[in-house]
Design an enzyme around this catalytic site. Sequence first.
Site, short mmCIF file in Angstrom:
data_model
loop_
_atom_site.label_atom_id
_atom_site.label_comp_id
_atom_site.label_asym_id
_atom_site.label_seq_id
_atom_site.Cartn_x
_atom_site.Cartn_y
_atom_site.Cartn_z
CG HIS A 161 46.01 4.04 109.91
ND1 HIS A 161 46.63 3.44 108.83
CD2 HIS A 161 44.70 4.17 109.57
CE1 HIS A 161 45.74 3.23 107.87
NE2 HIS A 161 44.56 3.65 108.30
CE LYS B 148 92.31 -10.59 103.75
NZ LYS B 148 93.47 -10.06 104.51
#
Length: 403
Positions: A163, A28
């Site tokens: 695929h 922070k």
Amino acid sequence: ADRPGMDDDSIIEMIDVGGPSMLRAAAKNHEFVTPVCRPEDYEAVLRELRAGGTSFETRWRLAATAFAHTAAYESAIARWFQRDDPFPQTLVPAFDRVLELSYGENPHQDAAFYSERGRRKHVVSRVEQLHGKPLSFNNLNDLSAARLLARELDRPGCVIVKHANPCGVAVGGTIEEAYAKALAGDPVSAYGGVVVLNRAVTAALGEALREQFVEVLFAPGFDEQAMETLSRKASIRILNDTERRDPAEPERDYRRVLGGLLVQDRDWEIAERDGMEVVTGRLSEVEWSDLLFAWRVVKHVASNAIVLAKFGQTIGIGAGQMSRLDAVRVAVEKAHALGHDTTGAVLASDAFFPFADGPELALEAGVRVIAQPGGSKRDEEVIAAAAAARAAMVFTHRRHFRH
């Protein structure tokens, strides 16, 4: 939480409070503090410190890393507390980047591969790439599909995927035979596919594979001569599977949808003969073997799905059709176009037949055994069609949609 012999109180006592709090406080206050929580960041931070101090950009990046680190830690604790709730009110999985990919499903999409925290294995864990270009997004997607199917084959087996759909699957007495049968199942579709084998690649198999264009080759070991042969092909990605741990435990299946996530148990169970019901006709042991093989394959084919199999080989696959009748038609027509004899074949359908027209089309082509879940309002008509053709029909009492 995975340590044997530890009770709940001992695990709760191990939950760190101060460490995450200090790290979050440092992150922070990144404008003035450099938060470092990963050893791999030490060298870069030390280099900047020796040069006079860390830059704001570095501290910002490290703050993001710190918050992600504490979030993943909290998510692990939450998952432990939620272990008896299969679908908790708030789902907090955490993922770590494993690979940066050149692009996604298409070249205009950016992509990366992440593994889920807490999972023992993922699609390329303990996998050594021996040759070829980096793996792509589509390579990994196809490899996952092929590996999930290959784990269900107990005999020497080969899975060829294009695929994300299997186009050729086979089992045999040897791995060389399994590959030859899988390739012969649909050699046109196999071009440029992902090949997964459940036995080591021998010198003879290496020679056979050299004749085929393979995007990815995955196997638990490679003969030295096979590697020498295959390495001459610049295009092939060769992956050596060094995983020897037990198969991974069941896991969640995540499907991204617009603005959310669909979560379900993965369709993990391996089909066995117990629990299946012969509703008409009789099966030989060879036909039972083919039925179980076809039923395991169809589970991994996009719905609506139909698989034709004969003597441990797929000979026709109908995938992703909106109509189940069309799926049968595609499977039969592909089999005939490729020169396969469908007389005496086994058919597996991933869901029930709503009408008798699908089975009738297959029976006309010589199919002698049909496996399907059952449960249609017209089951009696469908069974009657098989009985009239003196074919056997088995209700598996389990559906295997894959969308």
